[in-house]
Motif scaffolding. Structure first.
Motif, PDB file in Angstrom:
ATOM      1  N   TYR A 159       0.813  -1.205   0.000  1.00  0.00           N
ATOM      2  CA  TYR A 159       0.000   0.000   0.000  1.00  0.00           C
ATOM      3  C   TYR A 159       0.851   1.262   0.000  1.00  0.00           C
ATOM      4  CZ  TYR A 159      -4.226  -2.786   0.935  1.00  0.00           C
ATOM      5  OH  TYR A 159      -5.275  -3.656   0.852  1.00  0.00           O
ATOM      6  N   ALA A 160       1.943   1.271   0.757  1.00  0.00           N
ATOM      7  CA  ALA A 160       2.818   2.450   0.815  1.00  0.00           C
ATOM      8  C   ALA A 160       3.454   2.703  -0.550  1.00  0.00           C
ATOM      9  CB  ALA A 160       3.891   2.263   1.873  1.00  0.00           C
ATOM     10  N   GLU A 161       3.858   1.629  -1.239  1.00  0.00           N
ATOM     11  CA  GLU A 161       4.445   1.779  -2.571  1.00  0.00           C
ATOM     12  C   GLU A 161       3.421   2.320  -3.567  1.00  0.00           C
ATOM     13  OE1 GLU A 161       7.519  -1.736  -3.383  1.00  0.00           O
ATOM     14  OE2 GLU A 161       5.632  -2.439  -2.479  1.00  0.00           O
ATOM     15  N   ILE A 162       2.206   1.839  -3.454  1.00  0.00           N
ATOM     16  CA  ILE A 162       1.137   2.303  -4.346  1.00  0.00           C
ATOM     17  C   ILE A 162       0.862   3.782  -4.091  1.00  0.00           C
ATOM     18  CG2 ILE A 162      -1.310   2.073  -4.932  1.00  0.00           C
ATOM     19  CD1 ILE A 162      -0.992  -0.952  -4.210  1.00  0.00           C
ATOM     20  N   ALA A 163       0.784   4.166  -2.826  1.00  0.00           N
ATOM     21  CA  ALA A 163       0.533   5.565  -2.473  1.00  0.00           C
ATOM     22  C   ALA A 163       1.609   6.458  -3.084  1.00  0.00           C
ATOM     23  CB  ALA A 163       0.487   5.730  -0.960  1.00  0.00           C
ATOM     24  N   LEU A 164       2.854   6.039  -2.960  1.00  0.00           N
ATOM     25  CA  LEU A 164       3.971   6.809  -3.503  1.00  0.00           C
ATOM     26  C   LEU A 164       3.898   6.874  -5.030  1.00  0.00           C
ATOM     27  CD1 LEU A 164       6.548   8.315  -2.681  1.00  0.00           C
ATOM     28  CD2 LEU A 164       7.781   6.148  -2.936  1.00  0.00           C
ATOM     29  N   LYS A 165       3.666   5.732  -5.633  1.00  0.00           N
ATOM     30  CA  LYS A 165       3.624   5.644  -7.104  1.00  0.00           C
ATOM     31  C   LYS A 165       2.499   6.498  -7.694  1.00  0.00           C
ATOM     32  CE  LYS A 165       3.581   2.340 -10.864  1.00  0.00           C
ATOM     33  NZ  LYS A 165       4.775   1.657 -11.302  1.00  0.00           N
ATOM     34  N   LEU A 210      -1.948   7.061   1.925  1.00  0.00           N
ATOM     35  CA  LEU A 210      -2.116   5.667   2.314  1.00  0.00           C
ATOM     36  C   LEU A 210      -3.586   5.384   2.637  1.00  0.00           C
ATOM     37  CD1 LEU A 210      -0.649   3.010   2.842  1.00  0.00           C
ATOM     38  CD2 LEU A 210      -0.219   3.786   5.172  1.00  0.00           C
ATOM     39  N   ARG A 211      -4.215   6.346   3.274  1.00  0.00           N
ATOM     40  CA  ARG A 211      -5.640   6.211   3.597  1.00  0.00           C
ATOM     41  C   ARG A 211      -6.484   6.062   2.321  1.00  0.00           C
ATOM     42  NH1 ARG A 211      -8.748   7.881   8.167  1.00  0.00           N
ATOM     43  NH2 ARG A 211     -10.878   8.402   7.581  1.00  0.00           N
ATOM     44  N   LYS A 236      -6.106   2.558   0.898  1.00  0.00           N
ATOM     45  CA  LYS A 236      -6.937   1.612   1.648  1.00  0.00           C
ATOM     46  C   LYS A 236      -8.409   1.745   1.244  1.00  0.00           C
ATOM     47  CE  LYS A 236      -3.858   1.374   5.627  1.00  0.00           C
ATOM     48  NZ  LYS A 236      -3.646   1.734   7.035  1.00  0.00           N
ATOM     49  N   ARG A 237      -8.851   2.978   1.094  1.00  0.00           N
ATOM     50  CA  ARG A 237     -10.243   3.210   0.688  1.00  0.00           C
ATOM     51  C   ARG A 237     -10.507   2.627  -0.708  1.00  0.00           C
ATOM     52  NH1 ARG A 237     -12.294   8.092  -1.486  1.00  0.00           N
ATOM     53  NH2 ARG A 237     -10.249   8.948  -1.017  1.00  0.00           N
ATOM     54  N   TYR A 238      -9.568   2.831  -1.629  1.00  0.00           N
ATOM     55  CA  TYR A 238      -9.703   2.290  -2.983  1.00  0.00           C
ATOM     56  C   TYR A 238      -9.719   0.759  -2.969  1.00  0.00           C
ATOM     57  CZ  TYR A 238      -8.836   6.838  -5.259  1.00  0.00           C
ATOM     58  OH  TYR A 238      -8.906   8.133  -5.711  1.00  0.00           O
ATOM     59  N   MET A 239      -8.891   0.164  -2.125  1.00  0.00           N
ATOM     60  CA  MET A 239      -8.846  -1.304  -2.054  1.00  0.00           C
ATOM     61  C   MET A 239     -10.164  -1.858  -1.524  1.00  0.00           C
ATOM     62  SD  MET A 239      -6.076  -2.372  -3.399  1.00  0.00           S
ATOM     63  CE  MET A 239      -6.053  -4.081  -2.863  1.00  0.00           C
ATOM     64  N   VAL A 240     -10.723  -1.213  -0.517  1.00  0.00           N
ATOM     65  CA  VAL A 240     -12.018  -1.643   0.013  1.00  0.00           C
ATOM     66  C   VAL A 240     -13.075  -1.523  -1.081  1.00  0.00           C
ATOM     67  CG1 VAL A 240     -13.872  -1.031   1.635  1.00  0.00           C
ATOM     68  CG2 VAL A 240     -11.499  -1.161   2.427  1.00  0.00           C
ATOM     69  N   LEU A 241     -13.075  -0.421  -1.782  1.00  0.00           N
ATOM     70  CA  LEU A 241     -14.023  -0.204  -2.869  1.00  0.00           C
ATOM     71  C   LEU A 241     -13.900  -1.295  -3.928  1.00  0.00           C
ATOM     72  CD1 LEU A 241     -16.138   1.878  -3.903  1.00  0.00           C
ATOM     73  CD2 LEU A 241     -14.243   3.031  -5.062  1.00  0.00           C
ATOM     74  N   ALA A 242     -12.664  -1.635  -4.313  1.00  0.00           N
ATOM     75  CA  ALA A 242     -12.435  -2.653  -5.337  1.00  0.00           C
ATOM     76  C   ALA A 242     -12.880  -4.037  -4.850  1.00  0.00           C
ATOM     77  CB  ALA A 242     -10.961  -2.673  -5.739  1.00  0.00           C
ATOM     78  N   PHE A 243     -12.545  -4.374  -3.615  1.00  0.00           N
ATOM     79  CA  PHE A 243     -12.963  -5.677  -3.088  1.00  0.00           C
ATOM     80  C   PHE A 243     -14.488  -5.758  -2.983  1.00  0.00           C
ATOM     81  CE2 PHE A 243      -8.549  -6.246  -1.380  1.00  0.00           C
ATOM     82  CZ  PHE A 243      -8.285  -7.423  -2.072  1.00  0.00           C
ATOM     83  N   GLU A 244     -15.121  -4.682  -2.580  1.00  0.00           N
ATOM     84  CA  GLU A 244     -16.587  -4.670  -2.515  1.00  0.00           C
ATOM     85  C   GLU A 244     -17.186  -4.908  -3.897  1.00  0.00           C
ATOM     86  OE1 GLU A 244     -17.481  -0.851  -0.795  1.00  0.00           O
ATOM     87  OE2 GLU A 244     -17.504  -1.656   1.244  1.00  0.00           O
ATOM     88  N   GLN A 245     -16.611  -4.252  -4.891  1.00  0.00           N
ATOM     89  CA  GLN A 245     -17.097  -4.398  -6.263  1.00  0.00           C
ATOM     90  C   GLN A 245     -16.961  -5.844  -6.722  1.00  0.00           C
ATOM     91  OE1 GLN A 245     -18.560  -1.815  -7.728  1.00  0.00           O
ATOM     92  NE2 GLN A 245     -19.109  -3.017  -9.490  1.00  0.00           N
ATOM     93  N   CYS A 246     -15.830  -6.476  -6.421  1.00  0.00           N
ATOM     94  CA  CYS A 246     -15.622  -7.874  -6.796  1.00  0.00           C
ATOM     95  C   CYS A 246     -16.601  -8.785  -6.059  1.00  0.00           C
ATOM     96  CB  CYS A 246     -14.173  -8.298  -6.523  1.00  0.00           C
ATOM     97  SG  CYS A 246     -12.993  -7.542  -7.662  1.00  0.00           S
TER      98      CYS A 246
END
Length: 171
Positions: A141-147, A152-153, A156-166
């Motif tokens: 997550y830290a690498e993604i935030a930097l990239k 970071l928050r 995490k929010r985007y990951m929750v959104l993506a998992f919910e969608q799946c």
């Protein structure tokens, strides 16, 4: 044959008039873009089927523009499906035959990949990119935030959104 079946079902409706008046034009338009008669016929059929399956009646001021928008969406979906299938088959070609899935498993895996793609296509671009970086590139997550230049928050929010969608797609 299929076209005749559609006309029989929708004769006297807005969709029926649209079909009779514009099917040959749409078929020609699609044939130019696909270079394939059968593919163009299938896409034209699917375009009118989408109109027929709409839950609310449609008022159409510019029929060819309306048909073009629907057909472009179907064409884009088809190209996207072919790209996913090609990428999957390319990846399969890199593994030893003894580890290759059976044809039945291949079909199930491809269908799952297409469902995941459909679910992820509903996400905002950055949320989809975040998810793919985590799942395919195995970035933290830290690498993604930097990239991506996000917090970071937000990752995490985007990951929750993506998992919910799946998960919604699984139901």
């Amino acid at each position: 044959m299929i076209g005749r079946c559609i006309v029989d079902k929708i004769e006297g409706t807005v969709a029926g008039a649209l079909y009779v008046d514009h099917h040959s034009w749409l078929f020609g338009w699609l044939r130019k873009r696909t270079g394939n008669r059968e593919q163009a016929a299938d896409l034209a059929h699917d375009t009118f089927l989408r109109i027929l399956l709409k839950s609310e009646p449609v008022s159409i001021d510019e029929p060819r523009s309306y048909l073009t928008v629907i057909a472009k969406g179907l064409l884009a979906n088809q190209w996207r499906r072919h790209e996913i299938e090609r990428a999957y088959l390319d990846r399969l070609a890199t593994i030893p035959e003894s580890f290759a899935p059976s044809p039945e498993d291949r079909a199930l895996i491809l269908e799952s990949l297409l469902e995941i793609d459909a679910a992820l296509s509903q996400l905002p671009d950055k949320a989809r990119t975040t998810f793919l970086l985590a799942q395919l590139d195995h970035l933290g997550y830290a690498e993604i935030a930097l990239k991506l230049g996000i917090s970071l928050r937000t990752v995490k929010r985007y990951m929750v959104l993506a998992f919910e969608q799946c998960l919604l797609k699984l139901e």
